[in-house]
Write an enzyme that holds these catalytic residues in place. Structure first.
Site, mmCIF file in Angstrom:
data_model
loop_
_atom_site.group_PDB
_atom_site.id
_atom_site.type_symbol
_atom_site.label_atom_id
_atom_site.label_comp_id
_atom_site.label_asym_id
_atom_site.label_seq_id
_atom_site.Cartn_x
_atom_site.Cartn_y
_atom_site.Cartn_z
ATOM 1 N N ASP A 53 -1.874 -4.968 4.099
ATOM 2 C CA ASP A 53 -1.798 -4.805 2.642
ATOM 3 C C ASP A 53 -3.191 -4.835 2.029
ATOM 4 O OD1 ASP A 53 1.063 -4.699 2.068
ATOM 5 O OD2 ASP A 53 1.100 -6.724 2.918
ATOM 6 N N ASP A 175 6.549 -0.103 3.931
ATOM 7 C CA ASP A 175 6.843 -1.327 3.178
ATOM 8 C C ASP A 175 7.133 -1.079 1.707
ATOM 9 O OD1 ASP A 175 7.183 -4.071 2.844
ATOM 10 O OD2 ASP A 175 5.060 -4.420 2.403
HETATM 11 ZN ZN ZN Z 1 2.990 -4.250 2.395
#
Ligand code: ZN
Length: 1036
Positions: A53, A175
């Site tokens: 991320d 995601d």
């Molecule tokens: Zn993520």
């Protein structure tokens, strides 16, 4: 078809043998570099991967370096350090890397010899870039302009460092919290062969598993772009993690390692293999081919890659050894593209999908529609910053700034900040508070750098002779009426750059301290002005602390297409010299007059109840449409729970879970609405409403506008009762929309929504409010087909919204929640004074016939996301003196673009483009702004001549590129897929397994045709026009 593919497979894969010498290998990337599969067996594609991320619990830098590991154990630099030696040691091993924001950081730190090695790994397909965006962008709260830019940025890095082997073939949105059809369409236009993702609604997933339709052809633009927007799409079985029991990350997993020494007590190979075969068969039964994909990795895994690879080596070895005993399971190291290629070779016909994957729910009470509105000020800042980046790139290109001006470097800082901000835990609002501040700081730094570029561009575009223009100052808080320049100076000059290649009518609103101002326009004539007191709702915004302004100066402007226009502003000492400009202000008393209050111009009127001050009617005067309409602010209580089971799911930054279906009035019982308004007959009429001490609104009607602006100010949301609240603006009408409403996808195509319904499965809805919310990136509307009336509302940032009852539109504007279960902290933004964030925004409301509405909302949407950019100087000068030395208006185009064409991109290629070039090429994107059936005239195909488009340079040649600008379109080949519905043109018996494209390469006519919703991307060669070289402005 199947037989044909089998023959190819045998030829390709029986001769395969990966070269071991990195330094003498020829380029062998792409599908040809895949490890061999075994026909007739279930091939399990092990895909080693890490999901990194670009900021979430920690900032992007903290994640990169592995700082603050007490918050989250993660260090991306170590992942790449650790994986590369594994790949070097064994040619069969594979790894994919996705987020270029991280990879570019790592790459900068490497020695030449390491770079050489990594290039070798990429050239052999052992390290493969997948997706290749600067980040894995969110799909619900992003604007298409920023999505395209952030992929272009990542692709550019890969192209310059790894050539064609760095070009990603597969998109990877593993995601993101639901999936947008527009994103699929953009991916197809970027040239991707397929898309894989991890999250889809639990009911949808169950249905697709049962029907074996987890993999499909997604039609990204069925009405407009057809085949070029179709994308093979696969939903992953295990979201994006490994099957249970097969996770061997050193830091993040606790599966038992494979203990394979038979002499030891803990020997476990038979158990592991039994689990393996069960997991393989459990999955394979839900998929159509003899291939399944196992995503071997997860968040920030592989910082000690040996642990993963050592166990996977053993798994492959022992599982495949059983083939000698009749096992039909074959394990191999693979990548998403190698898996995709096998699906393609299977020659099957796939089901199709035409709607999107919103909203996403992972259980009956967890609907991920809260993030559509979470962190509303960050969402606004990202949208505004996209606007500013486009302005900077355009001005840099039009002024032809050279690298000596440092412009490329400066612009890149903002491009990278914007790339990071599109991440699915950035603009989505699902990051922790310090990370949100970090994103905003990055954007602010980038904006500061780009202000220098704009100054340099003005320095080249303004002078008539040799005199250098003064430095420009910028006001970044005009949205809350705060600007040091206009507040502290009695005389100043205003420059308005219009990034739309058409003239735009625009009302300037500046915070000032005086009562009367004179404004001289670019041609020396006086401009009509109006001065209004700053509304009470603006005055109460704590971030205005330090502002001296009490009034707003308002005047109309007509802006040059793709150029700048200058205004000369001076405070007049005596306001009585200008009596016509004094504005009458009427206060509404509680007892009130008996007449309702009407805001009215030539096009529309709004009627407000004389006692309550609330809206009660809206009229379109031209088309004689009148509807009863109220508008108010209400809130839901966010459910508070400990998340121990589905029913105890709390509302949080991701999930919208109201405590029931009831909404509550923001006013306390003792407080009634206070309203006062300005008289008609002015440039602008305003009506100020106070719904409660923390909810106020100004309804604004400009003299020539076809819309009404509802400028709301919401917050601080009170939490004295310890209850989280989610605030909506709700419009209630008597329109009959029969359960249907419409929302845009990423600011582009419109999707039909139907209450309590999904197109592809029978919906069982446990959350009747949250489950009907959809992303609104730019607009939402309802239609009464029988009355032929459309009510359209545009917004200024991404929000969530719905039509919960017929005739209603509700849009969530702000949320403040106290539950800390999901991130360890509440979604409790406190603002600059620590009392609770105050959010300011606008909704733009149109009422018209169905057929007339598209022209209104398409044009307004463009004007909102490509708004004029204001800058100032404070010279003590007269117009007559100034205009001798400097241009007061200037346009970058010779003639305006047609009304249905949007100039999406104009910028210098930072390196050079993908096509051979004799000089520094530019990047140009043109877009048809309308869908096929929206408008009788504007939906038609349109021609644009490039030759005579720009004033400072002429275009000498143009090569059409893919949407991501990383390949000439004529070189693009995409895998062909056959659909079960038989409607696709590629389902012919053409033996070529690739779709070919015919990119335009224009030398002579330089005329481009755009069809509805088409975006065309060009690398252009330019020649400076002689006039500009000699700086004779009057002739350009
Ligand atoms: Zn993520």
């Amino acid at each position: 078809m199947t037989d044909y593919f089998c023959i190819i497979a045998v030829i390709l894969y029986t001769v395969h043998g990966a070269p071991t010498d990195l330094f003498h290998s020829t380029q062998n990337c792409g599908y040809e570099s895949c490890n061999p599969v075994k026909d007739g067996m279930i091939n399990v594609h092990l895909v080693p991967h890490t999901h990194d991320d670009v900021g979430w619990l920690k900032t992007v830098d903290q994640y990169y370096y592995g700082d603050q590991n007490d918050i989250a154990l993660a260090g991306v630099q170590y992942i790449l350090d650790s994986v590369i030696p594994q790949l070097i040691s064994d040619p069969s091993k594979r790894f994919i890397y996705v987020e270029i924001a991280f990879f570019a950081r790592w790459w900068r730190e490497q020695t030449d010899s390491m770079r050489h090695i990594v290039k070798g790994l990429v050239a052999e397909g052992r390290l493969e870039f997948i997706l290749g965006g600067w980040s894995m962008d969110d799909e619900a709260t992003t604007h298409y302009n920023a999505i395209i830019d952030q992929h272009t940025l990542g692709f550019d890095f890969l192209r310059q460092n790894f050539n064609d082997c760095g070009r990603p073939r597969v998109a990877w949105q593993i995601d993101t919290f639901g999936h947008s059809r527009e994103q699929a369409s953009l991916f197809a236009q970027m040239g991707f062969d397929g898309l894989f993702f991890g999250r889809l609604d639990f009911q949808d997933k169950a249905n697709r598993l049962k029907k074996k339709t987890m993999e499909m052809i997604w039609k990204g633009s069925p009405k407009n772009l057809g085949q070029t927007s179709e994308l093979f799409t696969g939903a992953l079985y295990n979201q994006y993690g490994p099957p249970s029991g097969f996770c061997w990350d050193f830091d993040h997993c606790d599966s038992s390692p494979i203990m394979d020494d038979e002499r030891l007590h803990d020997y476990n190979v038979p158990t592991v293999l039994a689990d393996l075969f069960k997991a393989v068969n459990d999955q394979a039964v839900h998929y159509q081919t003899k291939h399944i994909i196992w995503t071997m990795g997860s968040d920030f895994q592989y910082d000690n890659a040996n642990v993963w690879y050592k166990n996977m080596d053993k798994l492959i070895k022992y599982a495949n050894a059983l083939q000698a005993n009749g096992s039909n399971i074959n394990l191999l190291y693979s990548t998403p593209s190698c898996y995709l290629y096998q699906l393609n070779k299977a020659g099957l016909k796939w089901t199709t999908k035409e709607d999107d994957f919103f909203p996403y729910s992972n259980d009956p009470h967890s609907v991920w529609t809260g993030f559509l509105t979470s962190r509303p000020t960050l969402k606004y800042y990202v949208r505004r910053t996209n606007n500013f980046l486009q302005v900077t790139k355009q001005m840099d290109a039009l002024a032809m700034l050279e690298d000596t001006d440092n412009s490329t470097y400066n612009i890149n800082i903002l491009k990278e900040a914007m790339g990071v901000a599109q991440h699915h835990d950035a603009v989505s609002g699902t990051e922790k508070q310090p990370v949100a501040y970090d994103y905003a700081t990055r954007l602010a730094n980038g904006v500061n750098e780009c202000q220098k570029v704009i100054n340099d561009a003005y320095g080249k575009l303004m002078p008539l002779g040799s005199q250098k223009p003064p430095s420009h100052q910028f006001c970044t808080q005009l949205n809350i009426s705060f600007c040091a320049v206009t507040e502290n100076n009695k005389m100043f000059q205003l420059y308005i750059y219009n990034p739309i290649a058409r003239s735009v009518e625009y009302y300037v609103k500046l915070p000032v301290v005086g009562q009367t101002y004179s404004v001289i326009g670019p041609d020396g004539t006086a401009i009509e002005t109006q001065v209004l007191p700053i509304s009470p709702d603006t005055m109460r915004i704590p971030e205005r602390n330090g502002s001296l302004a009490t009034n707003e100066l308002i005047f109309p402007t007509t802006l040059q297409p793709l150029g700048f226009t200058t205004y000369f502003i001076q405070m007049e000492a005596d306001k009585k010299t200008n009596p016509n400009h004094a504005t009458k202000i009427k206060h509404l008393s509680k007892s009130g007059d008996s007449d309702d209050i009407v805001l009215e111009n030539l096009f529309i009127s709004l009627t407000f109840d004389h006692q309550t001050g609330r809206l009660k009617n809206m009229k379109n005067k031209r088309n004689n449409i009148s509807i009863n309409m109220t508008q108010e602010f209400r809130f839901y209580y966010g459910f508070d729970g400990n998340d121990s089971r589905d029913e105890l799911q709390p509302s949080n930054s991701y999930i919208f879970r109201p405590n029931g279906t009831q909404t509550y009035n923001c006013s306390t019982p003792s407080l009634t609405t206070k309203t006062y308004y300005t008289e008609p007959g002015e440039l602008v009429q305003e009506l100020h409403q106070t719904f409660s001490p923390w909810v106020t609104q100004t309804v604004i009607l400009y003299e020539n506008a076809r819309f009404a602006e509802f400028q709301w100010t919401v917050g601080p949301i009170p939490i004295d009762d310890k209850l989280g609240k989610e605030v909506i603006s709700k419009f209630t009408t008597d329109l009959k929309n029969n359960g249907f409403f419409y929302t845009d996808a990423n600011g582009r195509e419109i999707l039909e929504r139907r209450r309590d319904h999904r197109d592809t499965w029978a919906l069982n809805l446990s959350e009747p409010i949250a489950g009907n919310y959809y992303p609104i990136n730019s607009r939402i509307f309802i239609q009464d087909q029988i009355a032929n009336v459309q009510l359209t509302i545009l917004n200024d940032r991404s929000q969530g919204g719905a039509s919960i009852q017929d005739g209603e539109i509700e849009i969530m504007v702000h949320r403040r929640l106290l539950n800390t279960v999901s991130l360890g902290e509440a979604l409790n933004e406190t603002g600059s004074d620590g009392k609770g964030l105050v959010v300011r925004g606008s909704h733009y409301v149109f009422l018209d016939t169905v057929e007339a509405s598209a022209a209104l909302h398409r044009e307004k949407a463009e004007e909102l996301f490509m708004a004029p950019q204001l800058s100032f100087t404070t010279e003590q000068t007269k117009y007559s003196d100034w205009s001798k030395n400097f241009r007061t208006m200037w346009s970058g185009v010779k003639q305006a673009l047609p009304p249905n064409v949007h100039l999406l991109t104009l910028e210098q290629f930072a390196g050079t483009g993908p096509a051979p070039s004799q000089s520094q090429p530019y990047l140009l994107r043109l877009e048809h702004m309308y869908e096929a059936d929206e408008d009788p005239t504007l939906s038609k195909p349109v021609n644009v001549s490039l030759q005579e488009l720009f004033t400072t340079f002429e275009i000498t040649s143009a090569t059409e590129l893919t949407l991501g600008a990383n390949l000439p379109l004529s070189q693009l080949e995409r895998l062909k897929w056959m659909s079960a519905d038989g409607l696709d043109t590629e389902s012919t018996d053409d033996q070529d397994s690739y779709l070919k494209y015919q990119g335009l390469k224009l030398h002579d006519s330089l005329t481009v045709t755009l069809t509805p919703m088409q975006i065309r991307t060009f690398q252009i060669e330019i020649k400076i026009r002689q006039q500009f070289k000699q700086s004779k402005p009057d002739s350009i």
